[in-house]
Design an enzyme around this catalytic site. Structure first.
Site, PDB file in Angstrom:
ATOM      1  N   GLU A  91       0.798  -1.237   0.000  1.00 23.05           N
ATOM      2  CA  GLU A  91       0.000   0.000   0.000  1.00 23.05           C
ATOM      3  C   GLU A  91       0.827   1.281   0.000  1.00 23.05           C
ATOM      4  O   GLU A  91       0.524   2.215   0.744  1.00 23.05           O
ATOM      5  CB  GLU A  91      -0.979  -0.029   1.190  1.00 23.05           C
ATOM      6  CG  GLU A  91      -1.916  -1.225   1.123  1.00 23.05           C
ATOM      7  CD  GLU A  91      -2.852  -1.341   2.331  1.00 23.05           C
ATOM      8  OE1 GLU A  91      -2.829  -0.470   3.206  1.00 23.05           O
ATOM      9  OE2 GLU A  91      -3.603  -2.327   2.385  1.00 23.05           O
ATOM     10  N   ASN A 135       2.011  -5.183  -3.150  1.00 25.23           N
ATOM     11  CA  ASN A 135       0.600  -5.464  -2.874  1.00 25.23           C
ATOM     12  C   ASN A 135      -0.155  -4.172  -2.591  1.00 25.23           C
ATOM     13  O   ASN A 135       0.335  -3.319  -1.842  1.00 25.23           O
ATOM     14  CB  ASN A 135       0.533  -6.372  -1.631  1.00 25.23           C
ATOM     15  CG  ASN A 135      -0.843  -6.921  -1.332  1.00 25.23           C
ATOM     16  OD1 ASN A 135      -1.471  -7.528  -2.198  1.00 25.23           O
ATOM     17  ND2 ASN A 135      -1.307  -6.737  -0.100  1.00 25.23           N
ATOM     18  N   HIS A 164     -10.588  -5.880  -2.428  1.00 22.78           N
ATOM     19  CA  HIS A 164     -11.671  -5.624  -1.467  1.00 22.78           C
ATOM     20  C   HIS A 164     -12.776  -4.907  -2.248  1.00 22.78           C
ATOM     21  O   HIS A 164     -12.702  -3.708  -2.476  1.00 22.78           O
ATOM     22  CB  HIS A 164     -11.171  -4.768  -0.309  1.00 22.78           C
ATOM     23  CG  HIS A 164     -10.108  -5.429   0.509  1.00 22.78           C
ATOM     24  ND1 HIS A 164     -10.357  -6.563   1.253  1.00 22.78           N
ATOM     25  CD2 HIS A 164      -8.801  -5.142   0.689  1.00 22.78           C
ATOM     26  CE1 HIS A 164      -9.243  -6.932   1.868  1.00 22.78           C
ATOM     27  NE2 HIS A 164      -8.276  -6.086   1.544  1.00 22.78           N
ATOM     28  N   GLU A 174      -6.376 -10.496  -1.277  1.00 19.48           N
ATOM     29  CA  GLU A 174      -7.198 -10.236  -0.079  1.00 19.48           C
ATOM     30  C   GLU A 174      -8.675 -10.182  -0.453  1.00 19.48           C
ATOM     31  O   GLU A 174      -9.435  -9.345   0.056  1.00 19.48           O
ATOM     32  CB  GLU A 174      -6.779  -8.918   0.592  1.00 19.48           C
ATOM     33  CG  GLU A 174      -5.306  -8.868   0.945  1.00 19.48           C
ATOM     34  CD  GLU A 174      -4.885  -7.619   1.717  1.00 19.48           C
ATOM     35  OE1 GLU A 174      -5.772  -6.871   2.182  1.00 19.48           O
ATOM     36  OE2 GLU A 174      -3.669  -7.408   1.845  1.00 19.48           O
ATOM     37  N   ASP A 213     -12.427 -10.081  -0.906  1.00 19.16           N
ATOM     38  CA  ASP A 213     -13.733 -10.146  -0.236  1.00 19.16           C
ATOM     39  C   ASP A 213     -14.663  -9.217  -0.997  1.00 19.16           C
ATOM     40  O   ASP A 213     -14.227  -8.227  -1.580  1.00 19.16           O
ATOM     41  CB  ASP A 213     -13.672  -9.840   1.275  1.00 19.16           C
ATOM     42  CG  ASP A 213     -12.927  -8.569   1.645  1.00 19.16           C
ATOM     43  OD1 ASP A 213     -12.798  -7.658   0.798  1.00 19.16           O
ATOM     44  OD2 ASP A 213     -12.479  -8.471   2.806  1.00 19.16           O
TER      45      ASP A 213
HETATM   46  O1  G3I Z   1      -5.091  -7.786  18.889  1.00 17.13           O
HETATM   47  C1  G3I Z   1      -5.569  -6.541  19.399  1.00 17.13           C
HETATM   48  C2  G3I Z   1      -6.266  -6.721  20.687  1.00 17.13           C
HETATM   49  O2  G3I Z   1      -5.326  -7.174  21.637  1.00 17.13           O
HETATM   50  C3  G3I Z   1      -6.879  -5.390  21.113  1.00 17.13           C
HETATM   51  O3  G3I Z   1      -7.586  -5.553  22.295  1.00 17.13           O
HETATM   52  C4  G3I Z   1      -7.806  -4.872  20.026  1.00 17.13           C
HETATM   53  C5  G3I Z   1      -8.400  -3.515  20.375  1.00 17.13           C
HETATM   54  O4  G3I Z   1      -8.466  -2.672  19.248  1.00 17.13           O
HETATM   55  O5  G3I Z   1      -7.077  -4.743  18.854  1.00 17.13           O
HETATM   56  C6  G3I Z   1      -6.525  -5.968  18.388  1.00 17.13           C
HETATM   57  O6  G3I Z   1      -5.793  -5.692  17.217  1.00 17.13           O
HETATM   58  C7  G3I Z   1      -6.556  -5.489  16.065  1.00 17.13           C
HETATM   59  C8  G3I Z   1      -6.108  -6.493  15.024  1.00 17.13           C
HETATM   60  O7  G3I Z   1      -6.751  -6.228  13.791  1.00 17.13           O
HETATM   61  C9  G3I Z   1      -6.413  -7.924  15.417  1.00 17.13           C
HETATM   62  O8  G3I Z   1      -7.798  -8.111  15.531  1.00 17.13           O
HETATM   63  C10 G3I Z   1      -6.319  -4.078  15.579  1.00 17.13           C
HETATM   64  O9  G3I Z   1      -6.867  -3.137  16.481  1.00 17.13           O
HETATM   65  C11 G3I Z   1      -6.936  -3.888  14.216  1.00 17.13           C
HETATM   66  O10 G3I Z   1      -6.514  -2.618  13.712  1.00 17.13           O
HETATM   67  C12 G3I Z   1      -6.447  -4.961  13.285  1.00 17.13           C
HETATM   68  O11 G3I Z   1      -7.097  -4.778  12.045  1.00 17.13           O
HETATM   69  C13 G3I Z   1      -6.457  -5.390  10.949  1.00 17.13           C
HETATM   70  C14 G3I Z   1      -6.130  -4.334   9.916  1.00 17.13           C
HETATM   71  O12 G3I Z   1      -5.553  -4.959   8.776  1.00 17.13           O
HETATM   72  C15 G3I Z   1      -5.147  -3.321  10.466  1.00 17.13           C
HETATM   73  O13 G3I Z   1      -4.753  -2.412   9.511  1.00 17.13           O
HETATM   74  C16 G3I Z   1      -7.402  -6.415  10.356  1.00 17.13           C
HETATM   75  O14 G3I Z   1      -7.572  -7.493  11.282  1.00 17.13           O
HETATM   76  C17 G3I Z   1      -6.837  -6.970   9.047  1.00 17.13           C
HETATM   77  O15 G3I Z   1      -7.814  -7.757   8.404  1.00 17.13           O
HETATM   78  C18 G3I Z   1      -6.472  -5.817   8.135  1.00 17.13           C
HETATM   79  O16 G3I Z   1      -5.904  -6.353   6.977  1.00 17.13           O
HETATM   80  C19 G3I Z   1      -5.531  -5.407   5.979  1.00 17.13           C
HETATM   81  C20 G3I Z   1      -4.301  -5.936   5.302  1.00 17.13           C
HETATM   82  O17 G3I Z   1      -3.281  -6.188   6.249  1.00 17.13           O
HETATM   83  C21 G3I Z   1      -3.794  -4.966   4.223  1.00 17.13           C
HETATM   84  N1  G3I Z   1      -4.843  -4.617   3.299  1.00 17.13           N
HETATM   85  C22 G3I Z   1      -6.103  -4.149   3.894  1.00 17.13           C
HETATM   86  C23 G3I Z   1      -6.623  -5.160   4.914  1.00 17.13           C
HETATM   87  C24 G3I Z   1      -7.951  -4.723   5.473  1.00 17.13           C
HETATM   88  O18 G3I Z   1      -7.839  -3.542   6.216  1.00 17.13           O
END
Ligand code: G3I
Length: 300
Positions: free
Chosen positions: A127, A169, A205, A232, A234
């Site tokens: 990105e 990516n 996405h 990715e 969906d």
């Molecule tokens: O693990 C912590 C947890 O301990 C905490 O209590 C909680 C509170 O916010 O957060 C948890 O972490 C979260 C993590 O996902 C695991 O669930 C983060 O806040 C959250 O920001 C994170 O989101 C991820 C996101 O990337 C971050 O940018 C998504 O799961 C994940 O699907 C998403 O994936 C991205 C790709 O890497 C890149 N392309 C876009 C895609 C979708 O956004």
């Protein structure tokens, strides 16, 4: 084939899913993963904040849970991601200039070396291009270290794991537009100058449908001499099943489209809360979108 992975393999491709280490203890989830998929991507566990929470201190425990689950079952692993403006550890967010550049190179070297031999494809840089009409780079602390940061990242990754395919990516690059064309020009330049790049990931996405030039866009990148991967996938919206079928057929129609990854397994596992954009419902039942993908993989 009677599963996504088997049907894709018959076409010389993989079919993968993003996996969260914390869900591997969920029997419904793991049953679907093991039955349907032959590639995995760690949804968060191999990102910079996860692998280097403190500078110079590397943590691979959760990444290893996913990698070991996959490799012991003969699944491929996509590494995601070595360099990104988001999900940086706090110490890195506060860095700039040559110190940040050195920290980036060290991070890539350490993580790619640790996983050397286990990763099919690395998302080396994620990105890095801007949305909108500029076709240029996104502003970030990494970009401000100098425009050559992306090629330095790729050369560093190649040195650390010569056997992995190295991908760029991004999202909103799924049709021909200013952003995808900016990336196209970078890949063309890298190929001309011998910067090591092997593949481009199209996150995909999507909402309702794929862009009408989705396949043509994949093809123009493939024609530069790189593999393309749908990384990715969906899709939300009423036309979901059709759109999943269209995307699958587009990949099959492009010889260098080597595989598809969906960004989660059940709707309840998706980052797109409430949008139900995946192939399995919250209970793990196959949706119409699943059947559309399987039929497309089988040539329907
Ligand atoms: O693990 C912590 C947890 O301990 C905490 O209590 C909680 C509170 O916010 O957060 C948890 O972490 C979260 C993590 O996902 C695991 O669930 C983060 O806040 C959250 O920001 C994170 O989101 C991820 C996101 O990337 C971050 O940018 C998504 O799961 C994940 O699907 C998403 O994936 C991205 C790709 O890497 C890149 N392309 C876009 C895609 C979708 O956004």
């Amino acid at each position: 084939g009677t599963t996504l992975g088997a049907a894709a393999a018959e076409k010389g491709r993989y079919f993968g899913a993003a996996v969260a280490a914390g869900r591997l203890g969920d029997g419904t989830y793991t049953t679907i993963l093991n039955r349907e998929f032959n590639s995995v991507t760690a949804e968060n566990e191999m990102k910079m904040d996860a692998t280097e929470p403190n500078q110079g201190q590397f943590t691979f425990t959760n990444g290893d849970r996913i990698v070991n689950h996959a490799i012991s079952r003969g699944m491929k692993v996509r590494g995601h991601t070595l360099a990104w403006h988001a999900q940086q550890p706090g110490w890195m967010q506060r860095m700039e200039g040559s110190a940040l550049r050195s920290a980036l190179v060290n991070h890539i070297t350490r993580v790619a070396s640790y996983y050397r031999g286990k990763i099919h494809s690395w998302d080396v840089v994620n990105e890095a291009f801007a949305d909108g009409g500029s076709g240029g780079r996104r502003d970030s602390n990494l970009q401000r270290t100098g425009n050559d940061w992306i090629e330095v990242a790729f050369r560093t990754a190649r040195a650390a794991d010569p056997g992995a395919k190295l991908c760029y990516n991004d999202y909103n690059t799924d049709g021909v537009n200013a952003k995808s064309t900016g990336i196209y020009n970078m890949v063309r330049d890298f190929k001309a100058r011998g910067v090591p790049i092997d593949c481009v990931g199209f996150q995909s996405h999507l909402t309702n449908s794929a862009p009408s030039d989705y396949q043509a866009n994949l093809q123009r990148f493939a024609d530069l001499g790189v593999d393309v991967q749908i990384t990715e996938l969906d899709i939300s919206g009423a036309n979901q099943a059709n759109a999943f079928g269209t995307v699958t057929r587009a990949c099959l129609a492009v010889a260098r489209c080597t595989g598809i990854t969906v960004w989660g397994i059940r709707d309840s596992d998706s980052w797109r809360t409430g949008q139900n954009p995946l192939l399995f419902d919250n209970s793990g039942n196959k949706k119409a979108a699943y059947t559309a993908v399987l039929d497309a993989l089988n040539g329907g």
